[in-house]
Enzyme design. Sequence first.
Site, short mmCIF file in Angstrom:
data_model
loop_
_atom_site.label_atom_id
_atom_site.label_comp_id
_atom_site.label_asym_id
_atom_site.label_seq_id
_atom_site.Cartn_x
_atom_site.Cartn_y
_atom_site.Cartn_z
N SER A 140 0.84 -1.20 0.00
CA SER A 140 0.00 0.00 0.00
C SER A 140 0.87 1.24 0.00
CB SER A 140 -0.90 0.01 1.24
OG SER A 140 -1.56 1.26 1.34
N TYR A 153 -1.55 -0.59 10.15
CA TYR A 153 -1.64 -1.07 8.77
C TYR A 153 -0.40 -0.66 7.99
CZ TYR A 153 -3.74 -1.47 4.05
OH TYR A 153 -4.02 -1.79 2.76
#
Lengths: 248, 436
Positions: A140, A153
């Site tokens: 990501s 995350y």
Amino acid sequence: MKQKRILIIGASSAIAAACARLWAGDGARFFLVARDAEKLAAMASDLGARGASETQSFLMDASDTSAHAGMIREAFQAFQGLDIALIAHGTLPDQTACEQDAALALREFGVNGLSVIALLTGLASRFEQQRGGALAVITSVAGERGRPGNYVYGSAKAAVSTFCEGLRARLFKHGVTLTDIRPGFVATPMTRGLPLPAWLTSTPEAVAKRIVSGIGRGTDVLYTPFYWYFILCAIRHLPRAIFKRLKL
Amino acid sequence: MKLLSWGRYPPLPQAAHAVAWRAELPALLANVAQTCGTTLAYGEGRSYGDSCLAESGQVLSFRGLDRFLAADWSSGILRAEAGITLEAIIAVSLPRGWFPAVTPGTKYITLGGAIANDVHGKNHHRQGAFGCHVRRFGLLRSDRGRLECAPDLEPELFAATIGGLGLTGLIEWVEIQLMPVASGWIDGLVQRFDDLDGFFALSAELDARHEFCVSWVDCAARGKKAGRGIYMAGDFAAENWPLPAPRRKWRFPFMPPVSLVNTWSLRAFNAIYWRKAPPKSRRAPAAYDAFFYPLDSLLDWNRLYGSKGFQQYQALIPEREAGDGIRAMLTAISGSGQGSFLAVLKRCGGALSPGVLSFPRPGVTLALDFPQTPYLEEQLFPRLDAIVREAGGRLYPAKDAHMRGDDFRRAYPDWEKIEALRDPSLLSCFWRRVTQ
């Protein structure tokens, strides 16, 4: 053209499913891994109609690392080797909850970071022996800098990205490519309910097009949509003195 | 993100609850129905008026339910989830020699929407409406759970759901019969006509000979030129030509503050467009995309009409009254100076769809867009409605944002059957407007 043999872990995720559809159009053979048998069955019929030559399914929870070896063995046996392996599973942790609960934070880190590292380790040696193929993993843009809004995350994705950096150099000598895919905002079930800005949010289909061509070319790091490369360039160069004062 | 209908009028933004898997649907329906009262399935949002808008302002977005379930390329029988678009179907089916038996003027519609509005196309005179080619579908109702509907299975619900405006339950999946085609090309012909009599003569002569027929009419022309237009017909080419290359798509990039369609741009465009067409019949081969979906190459073309949006007026005048009715409508429209570049005349055939509320009947339908202004509802539409009423015609709910309740109930006397079978958790703005 030879039919590609493709392993997808986290196959029912929206971005992976969109990639699978593009590969299916060229008659690919799939080994799909996910937790939900019903979803895998729905995907298999869909890919079949779109041109996939064959679809095999395997039920596995990616965070159960003890199941990895068996899955990888079966995937390689299914088609006598693999051309592409895409790791696409993941969750979007509740950051606020993680701040109050270390066990939850570690669990989320495990799903998004450790399980991917375990899978890459198992797959890498197989691809190395095979002396060819393309590994790909969806990380990501959140992994490039820890943001207060989702640093559990982000740090898990960062761990995977850094792991990939080293692994890529190891695999390079053996003709194996490793693509680190860094999507920006994409409207998927995972990001449902997040207040993403509409003008910056892409669709799984658009993102998948770039991923499939990137994996085909063996791109090292792939930002998708492409303009996230420039956004991240800017974000990376923000001085910490400013960055820590931002609400992101 | 807030959703509107294609005409962006009425401006009733909808909150979307996305569905990704069929297994999620029962819980989501129950949940939304409980918190918001009622809801409605929303596909690609290509209905023009308020028939795709939930009365509660909370819709279930079906775009994620777009999977093929089964495809038999030897028989052309296809089963897919209701949120799949005709575009996705054609991309897979055309290379294998199959095409939707009925398609409207855009491929960006879902299977569920095609059934709910019982859409029709250029081959209505031969193939009837979409519902004629639906073999079965799965329905999820808040009161009865999952049902399978076919002509011999829940026949009442089957007929009520086709053209049922999405009110009889959530359509989860659909099985349709595709039609075999030899290529992706249309062997077409084009010929302009000078007035409405010219249209009726060409239609009477050529409709029977061709699978696809439609006419463009110059809605701005007055006096002697009134009713002039261009007749287009075609059939799938029998030659095994290679598939046409995908067309370049453009996106209308911004929302102009006022409509770019106005009296002057309309007159100029229409006069040039008409003159470009040949006075005598000429063959015009075309890729299927350009023939069926001319507007699909300009994404977001509805922005052309500005932020206030537009309304489409589509009426069907029964065969016996068609000449006088269409003429009177065109006179009223050209007198108003309003209208659109794309005004469509089409003769519908006698094939009746199983749908209870299906729009097409034997007769002639006229469809055109108008930029939204108060003038429409104050003056033009009442005048047109009176003409349609007198001719015993009807308006198309999928396009409508203004129809009077008594006009709807007169034109669709079976509406009470739909109301009786309506899922208590489903209600559209349109349905509330015309039935209550």
